[in-house]
Motif scaffolding. Structure first.
Motif, PDB file in Angstrom:
ATOM      1  N   THR A   1       0.777  -1.027   0.066  1.00  0.00           N
ATOM      2  CA  THR A   1      -0.110  -0.037  -0.067  1.00  0.00           C
ATOM      3  C   THR A   1       0.856   1.284  -0.065  1.00  0.00           C
ATOM      4  N   ASN A   2       0.431   2.069  -0.647  1.00  0.00           N
ATOM      5  CA  ASN A   2       1.095   3.476  -0.797  1.00  0.00           C
ATOM      6  C   ASN A   2       2.503   3.504  -1.459  1.00  0.00           C
ATOM      7  N   TYR A   3       2.503   2.333  -2.391  1.00  0.00           N
ATOM      8  CA  TYR A   3       3.678   2.301  -3.213  1.00  0.00           C
ATOM      9  C   TYR A   3       3.904   3.582  -4.047  1.00  0.00           C
ATOM     10  N   HIS A   4       5.503   3.792  -4.390  1.00  0.00           N
ATOM     11  CA  HIS A   4       5.614   5.055  -5.246  1.00  0.00           C
ATOM     12  C   HIS A   4       5.842   4.508  -6.590  1.00  0.00           C
ATOM     13  N   ALA A   5       4.910   5.004  -7.624  1.00  0.00           N
ATOM     14  CA  ALA A   5       5.088   4.841  -9.070  1.00  0.00           C
ATOM     15  C   ALA A   5       6.022   5.688  -9.888  1.00  0.00           C
ATOM     16  N   THR A   6       6.854   5.287 -10.397  1.00  0.00           N
ATOM     17  CA  THR A   6       8.067   5.727 -11.110  1.00  0.00           C
ATOM     18  C   THR A   6       7.439   6.585 -12.474  1.00  0.00           C
ATOM     19  N   THR A   7       8.201   7.732 -12.885  1.00  0.00           N
ATOM     20  CA  THR A   7       7.741   8.532 -13.808  1.00  0.00           C
ATOM     21  C   THR A   7       8.787   8.329 -14.776  1.00  0.00           C
ATOM     22  N   ILE A   8       8.789   9.363 -16.093  1.00  0.00           N
ATOM     23  CA  ILE A   8       9.901   9.292 -17.023  1.00  0.00           C
ATOM     24  C   ILE A   8      11.148  10.029 -16.545  1.00  0.00           C
ATOM     25  N   PHE A   9      11.013  10.928 -15.502  1.00  0.00           N
ATOM     26  CA  PHE A   9      12.108  11.789 -15.293  1.00  0.00           C
ATOM     27  C   PHE A   9      13.045  11.415 -14.194  1.00  0.00           C
ATOM     28  N   PRO A  10      14.182  11.908 -13.834  1.00  0.00           N
ATOM     29  CA  PRO A  10      15.051  11.415 -13.099  1.00  0.00           C
ATOM     30  C   PRO A  10      14.593  11.657 -11.706  1.00  0.00           C
ATOM     31  N   GLU A  11      14.598  10.495 -10.879  1.00  0.00           N
ATOM     32  CA  GLU A  11      14.150  10.425  -9.427  1.00  0.00           C
ATOM     33  C   GLU A  11      15.390   9.906  -8.537  1.00  0.00           C
ATOM     34  N   TYR A  12      15.376  10.827  -7.397  1.00  0.00           N
ATOM     35  CA  TYR A  12      16.308  10.436  -6.434  1.00  0.00           C
ATOM     36  C   TYR A  12      15.672  10.214  -5.103  1.00  0.00           C
ATOM     37  N   PHE A  13      16.423   9.204  -4.528  1.00  0.00           N
ATOM     38  CA  PHE A  13      15.708   8.710  -3.199  1.00  0.00           C
ATOM     39  C   PHE A  13      16.816   8.999  -2.155  1.00  0.00           C
ATOM     40  N   LYS A  14      16.291   9.378  -0.853  1.00  0.00           N
ATOM     41  CA  LYS A  14      17.238   9.533   0.229  1.00  0.00           C
ATOM     42  C   LYS A  14      17.494   8.305   0.986  1.00  0.00           C
ATOM     43  N   LEU A  15      18.758   7.626   0.958  1.00  0.00           N
ATOM     44  CA  LEU A  15      19.113   6.533   1.580  1.00  0.00           C
ATOM     45  C   LEU A  15      19.829   6.738   2.821  1.00  0.00           C
ATOM     46  N   ASP A  16      20.495   7.736   3.217  1.00  0.00           N
ATOM     47  CA  ASP A  16      21.066   8.079   4.247  1.00  0.00           C
ATOM     48  C   ASP A  16      20.890   9.663   4.639  1.00  0.00           C
ATOM     49  N   ILE A  17      21.326  10.087   5.953  1.00  0.00           N
ATOM     50  CA  ILE A  17      21.404  11.274   6.326  1.00  0.00           C
ATOM     51  C   ILE A  17      21.760  12.436   5.064  1.00  0.00           C
ATOM     52  N   ASP A  18      22.742  11.925   4.536  1.00  0.00           N
ATOM     53  CA  ASP A  18      23.501  12.974   3.478  1.00  0.00           C
ATOM     54  C   ASP A  18      23.493  12.333   1.986  1.00  0.00           C
ATOM     55  N   LYS A  19      22.588  11.371   1.785  1.00  0.00           N
ATOM     56  CA  LYS A  19      22.965  10.403   0.318  1.00  0.00           C
ATOM     57  C   LYS A  19      21.654  10.198  -0.286  1.00  0.00           C
ATOM     58  N   TRP A  20      21.698  11.119  -1.263  1.00  0.00           N
ATOM     59  CA  TRP A  20      20.423  11.046  -2.233  1.00  0.00           C
ATOM     60  C   TRP A  20      21.110  10.102  -3.465  1.00  0.00           C
ATOM     61  N   GLU A  21      20.313   8.949  -3.760  1.00  0.00           N
ATOM     62  CA  GLU A  21      20.881   8.350  -4.878  1.00  0.00           C
ATOM     63  C   GLU A  21      19.830   8.422  -6.296  1.00  0.00           C
ATOM     64  N   LEU A  22      20.380   8.535  -7.350  1.00  0.00           N
ATOM     65  CA  LEU A  22      19.704   8.590  -8.441  1.00  0.00           C
ATOM     66  C   LEU A  22      19.319   7.174  -8.879  1.00  0.00           C
ATOM     67  N   VAL A  23      18.186   6.805  -9.252  1.00  0.00           N
ATOM     68  CA  VAL A  23      17.879   5.406  -9.995  1.00  0.00           C
ATOM     69  C   VAL A  23      18.223   5.521 -11.193  1.00  0.00           C
ATOM     70  N   ALA A  24      18.801   4.349 -11.520  1.00  0.00           N
ATOM     71  CA  ALA A  24      19.256   4.092 -12.931  1.00  0.00           C
ATOM     72  C   ALA A  24      18.337   3.163 -13.721  1.00  0.00           C
ATOM     73  N   GLN A  25      18.357   3.414 -15.256  1.00  0.00           N
ATOM     74  CA  GLN A  25      17.763   2.359 -15.914  1.00  0.00           C
ATOM     75  C   GLN A  25      16.099   2.361 -15.417  1.00  0.00           C
ATOM     76  N   SER A  26      15.295   3.385 -15.528  1.00  0.00           N
ATOM     77  CA  SER A  26      14.362   3.541 -14.970  1.00  0.00           C
ATOM     78  C   SER A  26      13.167   3.399 -16.060  1.00  0.00           C
ATOM     79  N   ARG A  27      11.862   3.389 -15.721  1.00  0.00           N
ATOM     80  CA  ARG A  27      10.905   3.157 -16.830  1.00  0.00           C
ATOM     81  C   ARG A  27       9.592   3.661 -16.230  1.00  0.00           C
TER      82      ARG A  27
END
Length: 371
Positions: A37-63
């Motif tokens: 429930t409440n899953y995040h659905a991806t878009t076509i845009f670059p999307e970043y996710f905060k994995l640690d206090i100072d680490k944002w990661e850009l997801v690769a090979q999205s769709r």
């Protein structure tokens, strides 16, 4: 015209909203194929996710329209819902401005040539649009991505219904402008029919004359290849001597032939399982830097849905994925552009004329370029 990739500007993660954003939340899949429930659905845009206090990661090979899984080896992987397995950790949260550790970056690329005032004439693309600059830009892009990227073509059978267009596209393959091809049974069948009989659906390729009993030709072509065993075997045995499929095989260019409920035969190698075909297609679109769809509306929409608006160059920098749509129908190209690609370009023309013009233009530029 020289080609330069547009500049990508990443988000400012020192801004108060992003600097104080919480770490992204995950929830586990409880049943195969069912997202939490409440899953995040991806878009076509670059999307970043905060994995640690100072680490944002850009997801690769999205769709688009998929979910993000945090793998056991610490990676973010974009997966279709049908690929979810019980126990997978899925990103949850539907706020995309950092409030839940998710940031969708919609303003990363800057395209100065597209700047214009709030009001302008002829801002949409139609039969009246002049496309000369589009060809010049495409020449530069293809020359760049032949060396530095990955060019994927989505091809309808109209490309092989004309003698000159079929020859021109085979030359593009041999010249290295095709890194993978996505098509259906019809394109391959009529290309092979052209090799064996000089016809497409029984019509002579150059003179367009209808041949007596020509309606047998595409079926005879399929039958011949099935008797040999495969398209590759037909090339190796000298049965298939020229054409688009011959050029793909002899130049070791991968291709995916996705089956259809309306197929004749089909040819050996045509994938009848729609999800297997999707997986095989996505293996190429996820690596694409340029996609060109030629007179095949549904196949191009499918490919577009699997293609993100961004990729990475050989140095690991974020770059756009260019998406060209070539068709005679305004409805078709507008429908395809509506998929939401940042870099969707439509060219309204006869697809055979497009291929011939493109190949000649690239050849001319190559002959006049300095050593």
């Amino acid at each position: 015209m020289n080609f330069t990739l547009p500049t990508y500007t990443p988000p400012d993660f020192t801004s108060p909203l992003l600097a104080t954003a919480p770490i992204v939340t995950f929830d586990k899949v409880k049943k195969d194929g069912v997202a939490p429930t409440n899953y995040h659905a991806t878009t076509i845009f670059p999307e970043y996710f905060k994995l640690d206090i100072d680490k944002w990661e850009l997801v690769a090979q999205s769709r688009m329209d998929s979910v993000v899984v945090y793998t056991t080896d610490g990676r973010l992987d974009v997966r279709e819902f049908r690929r979810l397995k019980k126990g997978d950790c899925v990103v949850v949260g539907r706020s995309v401005n950092g409030e839940e550790g998710i940031y969708v970056h919609t303003q990363g690329f800057h395209f100065p040539e597209e700047e214009r005032g709030k009001f302008s004439f002829r801002s949409s693309r139609s039969r009246e649009t002049a496309f000369s600059i589009d060809y010049d830009q495409l020449y530069g892009l293809l020359e760049h991505d032949r060396r530095e990227g990955r060019i994927i073509w989505v091809v309808g059978p109209a490309v092989v219904f004309d003698h000159d267009a079929r020859e021109a596209f085979a030359k593009l393959i041999r010249q290295g402008y095709v890194h993978a091809l996505l098509a259906g049974n019809a394109m391959a069948t009529h290309d092979i029919e052209a090799t064996f009989f000089g016809t497409a659906l029984g019509q002579q390729l150059y003179h367009q004359a209808t041949i007596a009993s020509g309606h047998y030709h595409h079926l005879d072509a399929i039958n011949t290849i099935k008797a040999v065993g495969s398209i590759e075997q037909a090339v190796e045995n000298g049965v298939l001597k020229e054409g688009v499929m011959h050029s793909l095989v002899t130049n070791h260019v991968p291709y995916v032939l996705a089956g259809s409920i309306r197929d004749d035969g089909p040819l050996p190698g045509v994938i009848g399982d729609v999800y297997e075909a999707q997986d095989r297609m996505r293996a190429h679109t996820r690596q694409a830097t340029t996609v060109i769809g030629l007179a095949t509306q549904l196949h191009t929409i499918a490919s577009g849905n699997m293609t993100p608006s961004y990729s990475f160059d050989k140095q690991g920098n974020v770059r756009p994925v260019y998406f060209y749509l070539v068709d005679m129908s305004e409805f078709a190209v507008n429908k395809l552009a509506d998929r939401g690609s940042l870099i969707a370009r439509s060219i309204l023309t006869n697809v055979q004329d497009f291929i011939v013009t493109l190949q000649r233009g690239l050849k001319k530029r190559a002959s006049t370029s300095p050593e």
